[in-house]
Design an enzyme around this catalytic site. Sequence first.
Site, PDB file in Angstrom:
ATOM      1  N   ASP A  39      50.574   2.595  -9.713  1.00  0.00           N
ATOM      2  CA  ASP A  39      51.444   3.646 -10.202  1.00  0.00           C
ATOM      3  C   ASP A  39      52.894   3.170 -10.168  1.00  0.00           C
ATOM      4  O   ASP A  39      53.158   1.982 -10.329  1.00  0.00           O
ATOM      5  CB  ASP A  39      51.253   4.908  -9.345  1.00  0.00           C
ATOM      6  CG  ASP A  39      51.382   6.190 -10.157  1.00  0.00           C
ATOM      7  OD1 ASP A  39      52.518   6.511 -10.544  1.00  0.00           O
ATOM      8  OD2 ASP A  39      50.360   6.850 -10.405  1.00  0.00           O
ATOM      9  N   HIS A  44      56.259   9.566  -9.415  1.00  0.00           N
ATOM     10  CA  HIS A  44      54.881   9.858  -9.799  1.00  0.00           C
ATOM     11  C   HIS A  44      53.888   9.298  -8.787  1.00  0.00           C
ATOM     12  O   HIS A  44      52.933   9.976  -8.372  1.00  0.00           O
ATOM     13  CB  HIS A  44      54.616   9.288 -11.195  1.00  0.00           C
ATOM     14  CG  HIS A  44      53.317   9.702 -11.791  1.00  0.00           C
ATOM     15  ND1 HIS A  44      52.198   8.910 -11.752  1.00  0.00           N
ATOM     16  CD2 HIS A  44      52.943  10.836 -12.447  1.00  0.00           C
ATOM     17  CE1 HIS A  44      51.190   9.515 -12.363  1.00  0.00           C
ATOM     18  NE2 HIS A  44      51.616  10.688 -12.795  1.00  0.00           N
ATOM     19  N   SER A  90      46.737  13.343 -14.408  1.00  0.00           N
ATOM     20  CA  SER A  90      47.054  12.428 -13.318  1.00  0.00           C
ATOM     21  C   SER A  90      46.594  12.960 -11.969  1.00  0.00           C
ATOM     22  O   SER A  90      45.872  12.272 -11.240  1.00  0.00           O
ATOM     23  CB  SER A  90      48.554  12.134 -13.293  1.00  0.00           C
ATOM     24  OG  SER A  90      48.905  11.173 -14.246  1.00  0.00           O
TER      25      SER A  90
END
Length: 623
Positions: A284, A319, A494
């Site tokens: 990520d 994120h 996600s």
Amino acid sequence: MSNSHQEIRNKEYAHNLWRNEPAETLFPAALGRQDPKKKENDPKIERGWTRVAISPDTSCAKALSGAVAKEAAQRGCVAALRATYVDDTGGTAATIAIVMFGDPKVALDLGDLVHDKADADRPDHAVHALAAPGITWNDAVRAGSGGYNVLDIYTPCAVVASAGPVDGRKAGRLPQPWGRQSYDQRMDREPWSATAEGLAKSLAWRLADLTNRGGSMTGRGLRAALPAVLPAVVAAVVAAVVAVAGTAVPARADAPRDWEVAALRLPEAQRTAQGDGVLVAVLDTGVVARHPALGGRVTTGPDLIGGGARPGQSYWGEHGTAMASDVLKVAPKARILSVRVLWDWEDPARKRALKMTRDAQSEKAAHALANGIRYAVGKGAKVISMSLGTDEWDIFNGYEEDTAAAVDYAVSKGVTILASSGNGGSTNPLEKDANNKVSYPAAYPGVIGVGALGPDGRRTDFSQVHTYTTVAAPGIDIYSARNTGGYQSVDGTSPACALTAGVVALALSRNPKLTPGQIRSILTRTARHPAGGYDTFVGFGQVDAAAVVAAAGSPGKSAIKAVPYKGKKYFGNGPTDAPMTHPPIDSEYLVIGGGAGAAGLLLLFVAFVLFRRPKARTLPPGT
């Protein structure tokens, strides 16, 4: 002056390769998609697909189908050999055919013909499916075809393949309005077309190595020499600058906080397993390891994408930190390996990448995801969670050969891979990401694609609608860690992927011997199925963590096993020629003629690469 001991290559051996090599050499027990960065095909590394059948029949008419069969017959097809492979998660099969001709020149563009026919609105697949025990594999479920030519001056051969799902999914049948245009259906089949071509290419390279062994320029040598002839082409920056979750969705009532806990039946699952001893790699934007939600359970790996951002900046780890916390919400005793492979949305490096500058940074970014997968495998990860995808980026290619090869490698090493299905599934034309494009890496066979559900158990309006979606999990108002401290509510496929990765960690802590194929089977078998058992909205249904953990205790035998070939050792009437000959030869002729031959071989290969028709997928007019 003559030299009777000089070994030179016997072109008749290559001409009759299909008879001169054993069937199980032509079709190895394990195969994997070729990593284009590697100069040789190592059968110990390039794996991930298991051979489950070889046909002893060599009939061209029985092996090939449609326009390709007709074209092959017109070109003088001598033999067509077939074998079926299944990816090691059990979701996709491919029948691969080695097509032999009498003249090497007639095979040169057969791969392009296969591609063109398979990429049509009504696909004309190249190879008849070869049935195999334990799977439902027939012509009706073929979804994509591809081909590649054996790049050798003496070998009159091409490799073609057809691939498709073997678990009840049927590609190219999207419901309306997502499947309104024939282009939409063609894109839904694309992952299997690309996979078929990738497998055909890998086997073609192996055959080139066989036919060239012992010669002045082997298949390995040819690939090593190629960079000196052709300029390096920088790969498009693909998964490195992917769209991440958090895409705005239409106004709706907020879901209750932590509703996913009950939806997944986590309390019941966690009474039996909590992820002990399982390393989950989160590929990520980086993870802020000191966040209280992560409890000191994060190991920080390398930054494989670069770009200049550093921990502490708001656009570093936004994120990734959220996704790591979602994994640990489900599997609190698992460990996280953070590998940075993409940029957060506001990262200046992402904005610079949109200019498509070919430099060292773009080269690094282009291979970050593939390198991250291989790094995670090397560090002992048993689960790889990739909450990312290419669906929202029109300017980048999706399918990348090095990432496909890395997926095969990871699965062959017993690693389960999950990815988010994508956030472009809205039918609202005002939504900027409403494109429903195929999203990689979720679309690679071997990857478990995860869609998003709301509290009502239905697909969220942004979740992609495609056949590659395997299961679905909560993806609305998921309370997740914020990289700058505190928490935030996150929407998207996600968090659905990260939560499902946590469920896989629970299963592995209950039973560390589970294979990726067994895990996929457990997830799909225990899911809360939609009507009919599968649909493109939620895949096989909503993940049930308690049922998964219970099933992990007695998963049954792994479905994917190599099947020994019980036919004759050789096709046809067996060997006709030796690989090398030992004729008397003048040494001066050898220097001049041999050098010219090697140069001619290289030039033929270069000409083929330069003039091979491009395979870009184009949008229909007006889209």
